[in-house]
Scaffold this motif. Structure first.
Motif, PDB file in Angstrom:
ATOM      1  N   GLY A 242       0.806  -1.208   0.000  1.00 18.53           N
ATOM      2  CA  GLY A 242       0.000   0.000   0.000  1.00 18.53           C
ATOM      3  C   GLY A 242       0.838   1.257   0.000  1.00 18.53           C
ATOM      4  O   GLY A 242       2.058   1.213   0.125  1.00 18.53           O
TER       5      GLY A 242
ATOM      6  N   GLU B  16      -2.643  14.304  -2.762  1.00 23.86           N
ATOM      7  CA  GLU B  16      -3.657  13.259  -2.595  1.00 23.86           C
ATOM      8  C   GLU B  16      -4.251  12.868  -3.960  1.00 23.86           C
ATOM      9  O   GLU B  16      -4.367  11.687  -4.287  1.00 23.86           O
TER      10      GLU B  16
ATOM     11  N   LYS C 105      -3.753   9.240  -5.720  1.00 27.05           N
ATOM     12  CA  LYS C 105      -4.931   8.410  -6.019  1.00 27.05           C
ATOM     13  C   LYS C 105      -4.934   8.012  -7.488  1.00 27.05           C
ATOM     14  O   LYS C 105      -5.268   6.876  -7.841  1.00 27.05           O
TER      15      LYS C 105
ATOM     16  N   ASP D 159      -6.714   2.029  -5.397  1.00 25.94           N
ATOM     17  CA  ASP D 159      -7.068   1.334  -4.152  1.00 25.94           C
ATOM     18  C   ASP D 159      -5.871   0.981  -3.268  1.00 25.94           C
ATOM     19  O   ASP D 159      -6.053   0.527  -2.135  1.00 25.94           O
TER      20      ASP D 159
ATOM     21  N   PHE E 293      -3.798   3.564   1.453  1.00 28.00           N
ATOM     22  CA  PHE E 293      -4.402   3.166   2.725  1.00 28.00           C
ATOM     23  C   PHE E 293      -5.523   4.152   3.069  1.00 28.00           C
ATOM     24  O   PHE E 293      -5.421   5.349   2.777  1.00 28.00           O
ATOM     25  N   PRO E 294      -6.610   3.680   3.706  1.00 29.65           N
ATOM     26  CA  PRO E 294      -7.775   4.544   3.923  1.00 29.65           C
ATOM     27  C   PRO E 294      -7.532   5.725   4.860  1.00 29.65           C
ATOM     28  O   PRO E 294      -8.115   6.771   4.670  1.00 29.65           O
ATOM     29  N   HIS E 295      -6.676   5.560   5.872  1.00 28.87           N
ATOM     30  CA  HIS E 295      -6.423   6.687   6.780  1.00 28.87           C
ATOM     31  C   HIS E 295      -5.094   7.352   6.455  1.00 28.87           C
ATOM     32  O   HIS E 295      -4.127   6.676   6.127  1.00 28.87           O
ATOM     33  N   TYR E 296      -5.072   8.658   6.577  1.00 25.58           N
ATOM     34  CA  TYR E 296      -3.839   9.398   6.345  1.00 25.58           C
ATOM     35  C   TYR E 296      -3.205   9.758   7.688  1.00 25.58           C
ATOM     36  O   TYR E 296      -3.862   9.766   8.715  1.00 25.58           O
TER      37      TYR E 296
ATOM     38  N   GLU F 136      -4.248   3.927  14.096  1.00 26.73           N
ATOM     39  CA  GLU F 136      -5.232   3.667  13.033  1.00 26.73           C
ATOM     40  C   GLU F 136      -4.567   2.987  11.836  1.00 26.73           C
ATOM     41  O   GLU F 136      -5.098   2.035  11.261  1.00 26.73           O
TER      42      GLU F 136
ATOM     43  N   ASP G  61      -5.266  -0.531   9.805  1.00 25.93           N
ATOM     44  CA  ASP G  61      -5.399  -0.655   8.338  1.00 25.93           C
ATOM     45  C   ASP G  61      -4.399  -1.674   7.793  1.00 25.93           C
ATOM     46  O   ASP G  61      -4.717  -2.506   6.948  1.00 25.93           O
TER      47      ASP G  61
ATOM     48  N   ARG H  96      -5.253  -5.224   5.948  1.00 20.46           N
ATOM     49  CA  ARG H  96      -4.821  -5.482   4.573  1.00 20.46           C
ATOM     50  C   ARG H  96      -3.966  -6.745   4.481  1.00 20.46           C
ATOM     51  O   ARG H  96      -4.124  -7.560   3.575  1.00 20.46           O
TER      52      ARG H  96
END
Ligand SMILES: Nc1ncnc2c1ncn2[C@@H]1O[C@H](COP(=O)(O)OP(=O)(O)OP(=O)(O)O)[C@@H](O)[C@H]1O
Ligand SMILES: [Mg+2]
Length: 262
Positions: free
Chosen positions: A179, A196, A200, A205, A208-211, A243, A247, A251
């Protein structure tokens, strides 16, 4: 045992901050973690060490004198967290490795008798795509790419992906990108949004969902030789890395269910 390299050949993209604080977060959850310092700047070793400049029982001896990695592994002040440290002596390894037969495999070979002693081996690398980073990628199951939003740290990322592809083709077919982590994210700064968006676009995908937010405590902690959970356990930076550890584990679990052993 899963081995993960943190790499980005651009300097200051928070490889070390991410490696050290993820490693500690995992160890605090009871997972057994080894950190290998493959950077002669040795910030990781200073934070988890300390290690003196004269110390020869380090990763340098592993790569150049071909001693087993397990001989240089030390305990840290954190339960479950171990380090194979480096110091400035590692700087010459990049050149001394060149004439060696199997020079890209030295780290991997040195790890062969670790068996499954650790849940995770996390490797911090220097801002370079030289032989030390190639050794790290050759020894790894996954790479994590930290991208810092305060600088244009996605510049050159194509070259990094290219290197990952070459390593996969020639040295380590099982290497995958686990990731990409955006760090030093600041909503008030336009550059953060721009980084960002670009990241992206390139990685989709894999992000990772949290920064990790821009956080002064994260900047100060290494100056005191501390990880964030010691220096400022209630800070946003500490929360962010916990967090991220969630993640990360999610994963890993998803990816290893069918494919790789854990
Ligand atoms: N979330 C954050 N907020 C503010 N400062 C941060 C944050 N994360 C890291 N830093 C600071 O940014 C700088 C670069 O971080 P770090 O040393 O982890 O990057 P690096 O990629 O390991 O650098 P190098 O390429 O030199 O090895 C350090 O001064 C660190 O303390
Ligand atoms: Mg670093």
């Amino acid at each position: 045992m899963l081995t993960i390299t943190f790499a980005n050949q651009k300097g200051g993209t928070t490889k070390t901050t991410t490696c050290v604080n993820l490693a500690t977060a995992l160890a605090m959850r009871g997972l057994k973690v080894l950190v290998i310092d493959m950077d002669s700047q040795a910030t990781t070793s200073m934070i988890l060490g300390p290690v003196s400049d004269e110390d020869t029982n380090t990763v340098y001896s592993v790569l150049i004198n071909e001693i087993p990695l397990k001989n240089v592994i030390r305990k840290t002040r954190f339960e479950n967290l171990f380090i194979a440290p480096s110091n400035i002596l590692l700087a010459s390894a990049e050149i001394e490795l060149v004439p060696k037969v199997g020079r890209e495999f030295m780290l991997k070979l040195s790890m062969s008798d670790l068996d499954n002693q650790f849940d995770f081996v996390l490797i911090d690398t220097a801002p370079s795509l030289g032989l030390l980073t190639i050794n790290s990628l050759t020894a790894s199951d996954y790479i994590i790419i930290p991208i810092s939003c305060d600088i244009l740290s996605f510049v050159g990322v194509k070259q990094l992906i290219n290197t990952v592809n070459i390593v996969r083709k020639k040295l380590n077919p099982s290497l995958e990108i686990l990731g990409v982590l955006l760090t030093r994210y600041d909503l008030r700064v336009r550059l953060s949004k721009e980084v960002e968006r670009k990241t992206k676009e390139i990685f989709g995908d894999l992000l990772f969902p949290h920064y990790i937010s821009e956080n002064v405590k994260l900047r100060e902690a290494p100056l005191q030789g501390k990880v964030i959970y010691e220096y400022a356990p209630n800070s946003r930076g500490a929360r962010n890395y916990l967090e991220f550890a969630n993640d990360f584990l999610k994963r890993v679990k998803k990816l290893t269910k069918n494919t790789k052993s854990n």
